[in-house]
Structure formats: C-alpha cells, structure tokens
Design an enzyme around this catalytic site. Structure first.
Site, PDB file in Angstrom:
ATOM      1  CE1 TYR A  57      34.948  40.153  15.675  1.00  0.00           C
ATOM      2  CE2 TYR A  57      33.189  40.516  16.497  1.00  0.00           C
ATOM      3  CZ  TYR A  57      33.971  40.317  15.523  1.00  0.00           C
ATOM      4  OH  TYR A  57      33.787  40.234  14.569  1.00  0.00           O
ATOM      5  CD  GLU A  59      38.964  42.109  14.424  1.00  0.00           C
ATOM      6  OE1 GLU A  59      38.941  42.298  15.142  1.00  0.00           O
ATOM      7  OE2 GLU A  59      38.751  41.731  12.938  1.00  0.00           O
ATOM      8  CG  ASP A 203      47.336  21.112   2.387  1.00  0.00           C
ATOM      9  OD1 ASP A 203      47.166  20.427   3.889  1.00  0.00           O
ATOM     10  OD2 ASP A 203      46.830  21.419   1.630  1.00  0.00           O
ATOM     11  CB  THR A 229      42.518  20.712   8.414  1.00  0.00           C
ATOM     12  OG1 THR A 229      42.371  19.075   7.313  1.00  0.00           O
ATOM     13  CG2 THR A 229      41.826  20.746   6.252  1.00  0.00           C
ATOM     14  CE  LYS A 232      40.363  17.206   4.998  1.00  0.00           C
ATOM     15  NZ  LYS A 232      40.649  18.197   4.997  1.00  0.00           N
ATOM     16  NE  ARG A 238      34.405  21.313   8.897  1.00  0.00           N
ATOM     17  CZ  ARG A 238      34.118  19.789   8.576  1.00  0.00           C
ATOM     18  NH1 ARG A 238      33.896  18.881   8.993  1.00  0.00           N
ATOM     19  NH2 ARG A 238      34.803  19.206   7.116  1.00  0.00           N
TER      20      ARG A 238
HETATM   21  N1  DSN Z   1      37.255  18.140   1.380  1.00  0.00           N
HETATM   22  C1  DSN Z   1      38.299  17.777   1.294  1.00  0.00           C
HETATM   23  C2  DSN Z   1      38.445  15.687   1.431  1.00  0.00           C
HETATM   24  O1  DSN Z   1      37.361  15.535   1.574  1.00  0.00           O
HETATM   25  O2  DSN Z   1      40.040  15.403   0.935  1.00  0.00           O
HETATM   26  C3  DSN Z   1      39.750  18.925   0.949  1.00  0.00           C
HETATM   27  O3  DSN Z   1      39.608  19.707   1.201  1.00  0.00           O
END
Ligand code: DSN
Length: 423
Positions: A57, A59, A203, A229, A232, A238
């Site tokens: 933990y 925080e 974003d 994120t 990707k 993730r």
């Molecule tokens: N779920 C993602 C995508 O596939 O683009 C976006 O959050």
C-alpha cells in the site's frame, strides 16, 4: 507456459484457472491480433506487473505517503515519473491512474467544475466514452457540445470546430480519438482553444507509442493536460498517466488523482510503466513506431486494392476503419466471421453510421500487435488477402478453416514470446 520465468504453479495448484490461461495464451500466439488498442507487453513489463510490488500500500505520492515501508516504492515511482517526463518532453507527470478513464476523469476534475461546457468528438465518430458520452460521467457531469467529422472527407474539420468553440465558449476541448486514422493537428487545436479561452486536454492514448517513437506529432507542447493509457501503441502494462506542462496544473492533477479519485496506487503497475517507458526510450522503439505506421499503410493499401472502402481513404497512423456497406456486411458479422478464422478485430461505427453501435457498418483494424511480432509489409499483404477471403465467404467453414491453418503457420514464424515453452 514456462513456469521458470514466472514461477507459476497454477498448472497444479489451480488447474481450472490454468486451463483458461493456457487457452488464452494459445489464442494470442496462434491468432492475428488486429485490435488497434491492443499490444503484447514484454516479459520484463509482465514480470514487473506480476511482481512483489503488488503487495504494498502506498497511498499518497513519493515522500508523502500514508503508510510506512515505501522507501523502494518511492524510488520506483520517481523513476516512472522521470522516465515518462523525459520520454515525452513534459515538465510534470502523474503515473498513478489505474486506467485511461480515470486519467481523463482526473483531467476533468483538475481543470473543470461540474456543469462546465466541454467539446469532444462524438463517440460514434471516433471519440471515447469519457469525451462526453451521455452514458458516461463526462456526459452526466458536464455540458457536452460534441463536434463531428466532416461528412464528406471524414477528417477533423478544424474550421467548424473553431466556429463551434467560438459560439459555445467551452471551458475545455478534448483532442483525443479512439478511431481516427489520420494525423491530428494539435497545434491547430491549441490555437482554437486559446482563441475561446478553453483548456486543451489531449488524450493521446491510442498514439502515445507513435508520439514516443517520433511517428506522430506530439501534443505535449500544445495541450494544458495530456492523458494516455500505457498499453496501446506504447506497449506497456494496462494503466495510464497524465502529463502537465505547468506546476499549478500538475498540482491540481495530483490532487484529482489522489485523494480525489483513487486510493492506493497499483505500484506493481507503476513499476511496469517505468519499465515500459525505459523500453520506449530505446532507438529500437523508434523503428518499431515507424514500422507500425508503414504496416498500417501497407495493409490499408492492400485492402483498398481488394475493393474495401476505407473511411477517410486510408491511414497516417496505426489504425484504419473499413466501411463494409459495399460488402453487404455489418461490422458485427465481419467481426464474428474473422474471429472464427483466428483474426481478431472489433466492430466500430463509421461516421454517421446507419447501424446501431452493437451492429455497426464498420470494422476497426490496427497494426501495433502484429508489428510487435516482427511482421512487415509482406505479411500485411497476406493478412489483407485472408481478411478478404473470409469476408467474401463469411459463413463458409471450409474457408475459415483454411485461413486459420495459414495463420497458424505464419504466426509460428513470429512468436510473441519465443523464449517461453508452450505446453
Ligand atoms: N477501449 C479502447 C479502444 O479500444 O480504443 C478505448 O478505451
């Protein structure tokens, strides 16, 4: 799975779970992953994500924690922060958001008050739930003025966005997309935002790997806050992170993430993010990012030659969107049919889609995962022909079986985790 690598004992301790782990592993190794938002993390990233940092933990933030025993956790989180700042040329970074939605929520909480007007691309045209969908917190808590793509070109219509911004005076404009195949002009977005006194939230979740590798222009010098994120095109675990250029904004972002939205950060994932940022800083990642785009262009052009219609006519990025109406197929039918041949994609609405989001007229396809396997233009051509063959005969089991066998053969030449022994 080579249990020596992860010291897993699931095959004997929990065979029920192990069975599914193994099946999913085979699915990943033996199929073509064309979902534009997916990728394969390295063994180091996975080892960090699944490691002992999961036990702690923490925080708070480095040096200001609510629990003891964080001296090493602090160093790792500081490294993740420093590495992400350096990779993207940003002044401040928060690496704690559990996911992209939390990162976007934190950006809203940092910059806006409930009820403020926000402009974001319509979800059905390639935006995201958190960019103002009425079923999401963003659409419920803020007054959303959605912008759309040009109905003819399917490109962002910056003049129209500027006009809309001038008229509606939003407090923030979201420049972020889940299904926009073309280069985004962040400088233009910044100009529009400035002219109406709005904050610009970029974003870059889909393109952050391309930005890190120099294959797409960066939003960093233009936006007030950049969210992304990590899993990707960036090829990490993730999770998500938030970059800010200014200290006052960064302080608001930090407060919004913790204690505003989250409790204990996932320090194992933060360690995995640090590893991924390190990997993305290597010269080989630049080559990877450029190859993703080359592969996407090559796949798009091969599909176009096979009489597929591409929304906006092609791609500048890692993804493309097929408009399947000329093939007399819905996105749902195409996704299901390709799935059973070992080709994973996702149905996606096309701009002004006559079908519902559960059916759709489009199919989104991306190349980050295949590029990670080492596939290049030659393989993209073969992939295009397989897609064509299956979608010409969507209900023909023999065709699907033949394609699946071809894919199994090809994927065996491009293993995802070559040093793991398959069971
Ligand atoms: N779920 C993602 C995508 O596939 O683009 C976006 O959050």
């Amino acid at each position: 799975m080579n249990q020596m690598v992860f010291r897993m004992t699931l095959s004997t301790s929990d065979p029920q779970i192990w069975e599914f782990y193994k099946k999913e592993w085979h699915r990943q190794e033996e199929g073509l992953e064309l979902i534009a938002s997916e990728n394969y993390a390295s063994l180091d990233v996975m080892a960090a994500a699944g490691g002992i940092f999961t036990n702690k933990y923490a925080e708070g933030y480095p040096g200001k924690r609510y629990y003891g025993g964080n001296e090493f956790i602090d160093e790792v989180e500081k490294l993740a922060i420093e590495r992400s700042k350096k990779l993207f040329g940003a002044n401040f970074s928060n690496v704690q958001p559990h996911a992209g939605s939390q990162a976007n929520m934190a950006a809203y909480f940092a910059l806006l008050a409930p009820g403020d007007t926000v402009m974001g691309l319509n979800l059905s045209q390639g935006g995201h739930l958190t960019h103002g969908s009425p079923v999401n917190f963003s659409g419920k808590m803020y007054k959303i003025v959605p912008y759309s793509l040009n109905p003819e070109t399917h490109l962002l219509d910056y003049d129209e966005i500027a006009e809309m911004a001038d008229k509606t005076k939003p407090k923030a404009i979201i420049a972020g997309f889940t299904c926009y195949p073309r280069e985004v002009d962040f400088a233009r977005f910044a100009k529009i935002s400035k002219s109406c006194g709005a904050k610009l939230i970029a974003d870059m979740s889909h393109i952050s790997g391309l930005v890190a590798g120099g294959a797409h222009q960066s939003p960093i010098p233009h936006a007030d806050v950049v969210t992304s994120t990590t899993h990707k095109t960036l090829r990490g675990p993730r999770g998500a992170f938030i970059l800010s250029p200014a200290e006052d904004t960064a302080k608001l972002v930090d407060k919004a993430v913790f204690p505003g939205l989250q409790g204990g950060p996932l320090e194992n994932m933060i360690m995995a993010k640090a590893v991924a940022f390190h990997e993305a800083a290597r010269p080989s990642f630049k080559a990877y990012a450029k190859q993703i785009v080359k592969n996407a262009k090559s796949l798009a052009s091969a599909l176009s030659d096979l009489d597929f219609t591409l929304v906006s006519g092609g791609t500048d990025t890692h993804l493309m969107l097929l408009d399947l109406r000329n093939r007399k197929l819905t996105g749902k039918e195409a996704q299901i049919s390709l799935d059973s041949a070992g080709i994973t994609t996702n149905k996606n609405t096309i701009p002004n889609d006559p079908q519902s989001p559960f059916i759709t007229s489009g199919l989104r396809i991306g190349t980050p995962a295949l590029t990670t396997r080492g596939m290049k233009e030659k393989e993209m051509n073969e992939v295009a022909h397989w897609i064509d063959e299956v979608l010409k005969n969507p209900n023909d089991e023999a065709v699907r079986g033949r394609v699946k066998a071809g894919i199994k053969k090809m994927t065996a030449e491009f293993p995802i985790y070559p040093n793991l022994i398959k069971e």
